[in-house]
Design a protein around this motif. Structure first.
Motif, short mmCIF file in Angstrom:
data_model
loop_
_atom_site.label_atom_id
_atom_site.label_comp_id
_atom_site.label_asym_id
_atom_site.label_seq_id
_atom_site.Cartn_x
_atom_site.Cartn_y
_atom_site.Cartn_z
N PRO A 1 2.52 -114.86 17.72
CA PRO A 1 1.91 -115.11 19.04
C PRO A 1 0.42 -115.46 18.95
CG PRO A 1 3.22 -113.13 19.08
CD PRO A 1 3.15 -113.54 17.65
N LYS A 2 -0.26 -114.84 17.97
CA LYS A 2 -1.69 -115.15 17.79
C LYS A 2 -1.84 -116.62 17.39
CE LYS A 2 -3.33 -110.64 16.44
NZ LYS A 2 -2.78 -109.59 15.77
N ILE A 3 -0.92 -117.05 16.53
CA ILE A 3 -0.98 -118.45 16.09
C ILE A 3 -0.71 -119.39 17.26
CG2 ILE A 3 0.12 -120.15 14.57
CD1 ILE A 3 0.56 -117.86 12.57
N PHE A 4 0.32 -119.05 18.06
CA PHE A 4 0.62 -119.87 19.26
C PHE A 4 -0.60 -119.95 20.17
CE2 PHE A 4 5.36 -118.71 18.94
CZ PHE A 4 5.65 -119.91 18.35
N GLN A 5 -1.19 -118.78 20.38
CA GLN A 5 -2.36 -118.70 21.27
C GLN A 5 -3.43 -119.67 20.81
OE1 GLN A 5 -2.49 -116.06 23.82
NE2 GLN A 5 -4.07 -117.43 24.59
N ARG A 6 -3.69 -119.68 19.50
CA ARG A 6 -4.76 -120.53 18.97
C ARG A 6 -4.38 -122.00 18.98
NH1 ARG A 6 -9.14 -118.34 20.13
NH2 ARG A 6 -8.83 -116.11 19.90
N LEU B 1 -2.29 -123.50 20.96
CA LEU B 1 -2.11 -124.07 22.30
C LEU B 1 -3.33 -123.87 23.21
CD1 LEU B 1 1.57 -122.88 22.83
CD2 LEU B 1 0.85 -125.13 22.08
N HIS B 2 -4.39 -123.20 22.66
CA HIS B 2 -5.50 -122.82 23.52
C HIS B 2 -6.23 -124.02 24.12
CE1 HIS B 2 -8.06 -123.91 20.18
NE2 HIS B 2 -9.10 -123.80 20.96
N LYS B 3 -6.35 -125.08 23.34
CA LYS B 3 -7.24 -126.14 23.82
C LYS B 3 -6.61 -126.98 24.94
CE LYS B 3 -6.40 -129.85 20.56
NZ LYS B 3 -6.30 -131.11 21.20
N GLU B 4 -5.30 -126.87 25.09
CA GLU B 4 -4.65 -127.60 26.18
C GLU B 4 -4.68 -126.81 27.49
OE1 GLU B 4 -3.66 -130.68 26.04
OE2 GLU B 4 -4.29 -130.76 23.92
N ASN B 5 -5.33 -125.65 27.43
CA ASN B 5 -5.49 -124.85 28.65
C ASN B 5 -4.17 -124.32 29.21
OD1 ASN B 5 -7.65 -123.85 29.84
ND2 ASN B 5 -8.19 -125.67 31.05
N TYR B 6 -3.23 -124.03 28.34
CA TYR B 6 -1.99 -123.44 28.82
C TYR B 6 -2.20 -121.95 29.02
CZ TYR B 6 0.08 -127.74 26.93
OH TYR B 6 0.37 -129.04 26.65
N GLN B 7 -1.45 -121.40 30.00
CA GLN B 7 -1.52 -119.95 30.18
C GLN B 7 -0.34 -119.31 29.45
OE1 GLN B 7 -1.49 -118.41 34.26
NE2 GLN B 7 -0.63 -116.51 33.40
N LEU B 8 -0.65 -118.53 28.43
CA LEU B 8 0.42 -117.94 27.60
C LEU B 8 0.64 -116.48 27.94
CD1 LEU B 8 0.26 -120.46 25.68
CD2 LEU B 8 0.51 -118.87 23.82
N ASP B 9 1.90 -116.10 28.17
CA ASP B 9 2.26 -114.68 28.28
C ASP B 9 3.13 -114.36 27.08
OD1 ASP B 9 0.95 -114.28 30.62
OD2 ASP B 9 2.68 -114.76 31.88
N HIS B 10 2.98 -113.14 26.58
CA HIS B 10 3.74 -112.78 25.38
C HIS B 10 4.53 -111.50 25.61
CE1 HIS B 10 3.63 -110.64 21.30
NE2 HIS B 10 4.70 -111.40 21.34
N VAL B 11 5.81 -111.53 25.26
CA VAL B 11 6.62 -110.31 25.25
C VAL B 11 7.27 -110.19 23.88
CG1 VAL B 11 7.08 -110.15 27.72
CG2 VAL B 11 8.57 -111.55 26.29
#
Lengths: 381, 125
Positions: free
Chosen positions: B14-19, B21-31
């Motif tokens: 999830p940390k990798i996804f967060q990083r 996808l961060h620049k496209e300004n997506y809002q990420l929720d993680h479960v």
């Protein structure tokens, strides 16, 4: 008032002059109480150690994550599959904490976790970081340790980071007497040796257990760009029966027709388990030319080889053995043989549809049940 | 802003996804498991544009989430990407049969993930 030495001496006297049954009971009680105390103390110590470890990790993981995120994950040059010439951020890891052995181990584990999740230029960068921080030397040192669990850990790390290991170091481990170490070394050898990943078959004297075979098969079938040799060489020359059995499975998996002559030769082996494996392999490869040989050897075979021959006739499905299968189905006294003969007859249905219909119409109640069972496509055996 | 739900029991992914996808300004929720994913989806009334899910997870696996999301008759359709290290053929086929829009095998190439996410979000717009 009694002093402590006097109390001890009185207790010892009491014990010495007590009846034997009481003495035994006292000894048992004392041993049980001390064992329980030791168990509780070791549990407490372990919990305390793991609590301390958790605390250390909780402090170190965010630091490592932050460094990796900032200097690798956020580097957009590394978002590609192509190799790129980005500078490895070795300097940022130049911190006193990473001089400690335990912290370096945590760093290795974290890098491995990241490598499990990303590949391409970013994966290469993580590998370069591992090498340039000298962590590969830590792993190689562990590989030379006398403890087998350290060796397994080192093999896991070097495999994950794709660091080649010299044959002189790894080949002896593929033949270790420790089952877990042996299996890990074999997996590592297949993953790391791109040219001759099966070379350890030459030196393997310890057996490949069934579970090892399953694991090896998974690794072989999921490792990219693995070079597949002709397995006939081991089928013909290996003295390790489990290696031969495994090679037969690989021949079948890779549909390696060039190995068929070696498999056919194996039909003459004295080991009937290997013979059964060879028949199974030929059946799955659908080698029609061996049908006559299988037919001629059928009567002299033990039960499991016979069932394999019947199954092979079903898999090959040439239509030539229909009469033989009918005869075995109708006249064998063994239920398993009749069941497999029926199944193979159904597999030859294209050539025996009228015969099957006739059998269904005229068969006894039990035979009819067997046939119906075999005709059900949902029932597989 | 696009909302993405990441269902992943691995600590690092999830940390990798967060990083990535961060620049496209997506809002990420993680479960971290299927059960939490179902709760989250029901709480938000399936208010996500994309779901990125692993297959092997405790409580409810990725296939269960996928079939639940894809068998919904009402509401806007949600794109689903499976990201898993279980890359055998049967699993991939099963995923696509259940309606997965894409399948990525771990380890992923960050740029590829980013492009696939963007493409799917554009398709579903």
């Amino acid at each position: 008032m009694k002093t402590i030495p006097a109390f001890i001496s009185a207790t010892v006297d009491q014990f010495r002059y007590a009846p034997l049954v009481i003495q035994i009971a006292v000894i048992f009680t004392a041993v049980a109480v001390s064992m329980t105390a030791i168990a509780y103390i070791s549990i407490l110590l372990n919990r305390y150690r793991s609590h301390r470890r958790e605390k250390k990790l909780a402090a170190l993981h965010p630091l490592i994550d932050e460094l990796l995120t900032e200097h690798i994950l956020m580097n957009e040059e590394l978002y590609t599959d192509e190799p790129v010439e980005a500078t490895v951020p070795v300097g940022v890891f130049d911190k006193p904490i990473f001089e400690k052995k335990w912290a370096r181990q945590v760093l290795i584990q974290r890098l491995m976790q990241y490598r499990d999740n990303v590949q391409g230029a970013m994966g290469d960068q993580l590998r370069s970081l591992y090498i340039q921080l000298g962590l590969d030397k830590d792993s190689l040192k562990k590989l030379k340790s006398s403890r087998w669990d350290h060796k397994i850990q080192a093999l896991g790390e070097l495999t994950n980071m794709d660091i080649p290991i010299a044959d002189v170091i790894i080949l002896p481990l593929t033949n270790s007497r420790n089952r877990e170490l042996r299996a890990t070394a074999r997996h590592a050898y297949i993953k790391l040796s791109k040219n001759e990943p099966f070379k350890f078959f030459d030196v393997a004297t310890e057996p490949l257990l069934l579970w090892d075979q399953v694991e090896l098969f998974r690794i072989i079938s999921t490792t990219d760009r693995i070079s597949i040799p002709n397995f006939a060489q081991w089928i013909t020359y290996s003295s390790n029966k489990s290696i031969i059995a495994f090679c037969l499975k690989l021949v079948e998996h890779y549909q390696q027709l060039s190995a068929v002559p070696a498999v056919v030769k194996l039909l003459d082996t004295r080991d009937h388990y290997l013979r059964a494996n060879a028949i199974n392999c030929l059946g799955k490869l659908r080698i029609e030319s061996v049908e006559d040989k299988l037919m001629s050897m059928y009567d002299s075979q033990p039960h499991h080889c016979r069932t394999e021959i019947l199954k092979a006739f079903g898999r090959i499905s040439s239509g030539k053995q229909v009469d033989f299968l009918r005869q075995e189905f109708l006249h064998s006294s063994d239920f398993e043989i009749r069941k497999h003969a029926a199944k193979s007859l159904i597999n030859n249905q294209w050539a025996a549809s009228s015969l099957i219909q006739e059998l269904v119409d005229t068969a006894t109640r039990e035979n009819k049940l067997i046939l119906k069972h075999c005709m059900n496509p949902l029932i597989k055996f | 802003m696009h909302k993405i739900l990441v269902i992943e029991d691995d600590e690092v992914m999830p940390k990798i996804f967060q990083r990535i996808l961060h620049k496209e300004n997506y809002q990420l929720d993680h479960v971290v498991n299927g059960k939490e994913a179902i709760q989250k989806l029901e709480e938000t009334n399936y208010g996500y544009d994309l779901i990125i899910t692993d297959i092997m997870m405790p409580y409810a696996n990725g296939f269960e989430i996928l079939s639940r999301v894809k068998s919904r008759k009402e509401g806007k359709p949600i794109a689903v990407i499976i990201v898993s290290n279980a890359g055998n053929e049967d699993m991939i086929l099963e995923g696509f049969k259940l309606g997965a829009d894409d399948f990525l095998k771990k380890p992923v190439i960050p740029g590829e993930l980013l492009i696939r996410v963007k493409r799917l979000l554009m398709q579903y717009q």
